[in-house]
Scaffold this active site. Structure first.
Site, PDB file in Angstrom:
ATOM      1  N   ASN A 121       0.839  -1.192   0.000  1.00 25.68           N
ATOM      2  CA  ASN A 121       0.000   0.000   0.000  1.00 25.68           C
ATOM      3  C   ASN A 121       0.879   1.248   0.000  1.00 25.68           C
ATOM      4  O   ASN A 121       1.626   1.497   0.944  1.00 25.68           O
ATOM      5  CB  ASN A 121      -0.883   0.004   1.249  1.00 25.68           C
ATOM      6  CG  ASN A 121      -2.038   0.966   1.128  1.00 25.68           C
ATOM      7  OD1 ASN A 121      -2.989   0.703   0.398  1.00 25.68           O
ATOM      8  ND2 ASN A 121      -1.960   2.088   1.830  1.00 25.68           N
ATOM      9  N   ASP A 137      -3.300   7.425   2.385  1.00 26.79           N
ATOM     10  CA  ASP A 137      -3.239   6.475   1.271  1.00 26.79           C
ATOM     11  C   ASP A 137      -3.066   7.209  -0.057  1.00 26.79           C
ATOM     12  O   ASP A 137      -3.597   8.305  -0.242  1.00 26.79           O
ATOM     13  CB  ASP A 137      -4.527   5.645   1.244  1.00 26.79           C
ATOM     14  CG  ASP A 137      -4.538   4.649   0.110  1.00 26.79           C
ATOM     15  OD1 ASP A 137      -3.862   3.625   0.236  1.00 26.79           O
ATOM     16  OD2 ASP A 137      -5.209   4.915  -0.908  1.00 26.79           O
ATOM     17  N   ASP A 141      -1.523   0.589  -5.691  1.00 30.29           N
ATOM     18  CA  ASP A 141      -1.077  -0.520  -4.847  1.00 30.29           C
ATOM     19  C   ASP A 141      -0.426  -1.595  -5.707  1.00 30.29           C
ATOM     20  O   ASP A 141      -0.564  -1.600  -6.942  1.00 30.29           O
ATOM     21  CB  ASP A 141      -2.262  -1.139  -4.094  1.00 30.29           C
ATOM     22  CG  ASP A 141      -3.081  -0.102  -3.344  1.00 30.29           C
ATOM     23  OD1 ASP A 141      -2.525   0.522  -2.436  1.00 30.29           O
ATOM     24  OD2 ASP A 141      -4.261   0.083  -3.697  1.00 30.29           O
ATOM     25  N   LYS A 153      -2.236  -2.489  -8.894  1.00 30.47           N
ATOM     26  CA  LYS A 153      -3.679  -2.351  -8.749  1.00 30.47           C
ATOM     27  C   LYS A 153      -4.061  -0.873  -8.768  1.00 30.47           C
ATOM     28  O   LYS A 153      -3.319  -0.035  -8.273  1.00 30.47           O
ATOM     29  CB  LYS A 153      -4.156  -2.974  -7.428  1.00 30.47           C
ATOM     30  CG  LYS A 153      -4.078  -4.489  -7.376  1.00 30.47           C
ATOM     31  CD  LYS A 153      -4.458  -5.010  -5.994  1.00 30.47           C
ATOM     32  CE  LYS A 153      -5.810  -4.504  -5.516  1.00 30.47           C
ATOM     33  NZ  LYS A 153      -6.934  -4.929  -6.383  1.00 30.47           N
ATOM     34  N   ASP A 154      -5.226  -0.585  -9.330  1.00 27.67           N
ATOM     35  CA  ASP A 154      -5.845   0.742  -9.259  1.00 27.67           C
ATOM     36  C   ASP A 154      -5.091   1.825 -10.028  1.00 27.67           C
ATOM     37  O   ASP A 154      -5.163   3.012  -9.689  1.00 27.67           O
ATOM     38  CB  ASP A 154      -6.035   1.172  -7.801  1.00 27.67           C
ATOM     39  CG  ASP A 154      -6.887   0.181  -7.019  1.00 27.67           C
ATOM     40  OD1 ASP A 154      -7.801  -0.406  -7.629  1.00 27.67           O
ATOM     41  OD2 ASP A 154      -6.633  -0.006  -5.819  1.00 27.67           O
TER      42      ASP A 154
END
Length: 202
Positions: A121, A137, A141, A153-154
């Site tokens: 993260n 955040d 990720d 990811k994302d």
């Protein structure tokens, strides 16, 4: 100490194994995720905490009651509110090396306790006070399977974050550079991946 009286993570006094602390994501005064967890280790090199499925915490959702990702066009701009929610999906060992702009979450199956994988993260280096640790955040990720294969990811959400004004293009590039750094650590199988945390059981 910062303006909120918080000091960098990795500085004493340290928490003792078994102490209960909170782990908070969000901007100062605008939390988006707050959960209590149990300290496994805390020193100048690492903060490790344990979060069990079913633990009650608070998370941000849209003010209208929908989840943040309900409408990608406004995921970063919609009004929000905090609600109580039990933690779900996986038991999680959270590992943060002081000063690093990322943490590694070690996931364990909620039913069997078996190791599932690592979730990297990207986030601010942590600060802390007497009761908990604080970070923010940064959307992007990296998932790492038990066989050490990995993928990002994302990435699409990071693009949306720029389009909706959460980040500038330069900030997004810096976040992507952190992902590059993480992937180099994964390829070299450096800490914390090489430290055997997948064998941890509370």
């Amino acid at each position: 100490m910062d303006d909120l009286g918080r000091r960098p993570s990795g500085t004493p006094p340290y928490w003792q194994r078994g102490e209960q602390i909170t782990w908070t994501y969000g901007r100062p005064g605008e939390p988006s995720w707050i959960y209590p967890m149990t300290v496994v280790r805390d020193d100048a090199e690492l903060l490790a905490t344990w979060l069990t499925v079913g633990t009650l915490g608070r998370v941000a959702i849209r003010a209208d009651g929908r989840e943040l990702r309900a409408d990608p066009a406004t995921v970063f701009t919609a009004p929000r509110k905090m609600v109580d929610r039990a933690f779900f999906a996986h038991h999680t060992l959270r590992l943060h090396e002081p000063g690093r702009p990322w943490s590694v979450l070690v996931f364990f199956d909620a039913d069997t306790g078996d190791f599932v994988g690592w979730y990297c993260n990207i986030e601010d280096p942590h600060t802390r006070d007497e009761s908990g640790t604080y970070t923010r955040d940064h959307v992007l990720d990296i998932w790492v399977d038990p066989d050490r294969t990995f993928h990002r990811k994302d990435e699409d959400e990071l693009e949306l974050a720029v389009e909706q004004g959460r980040y500038t293009a330069e900030e997004a590039a810096a976040i992507t550079a952190v992902a590059d750094e993480i992937e180099e650590v994964i390829k070299a199988w450096g800490p914390p991946f090489c430290d055997g945390w997948e064998n941890y059981r509370p």
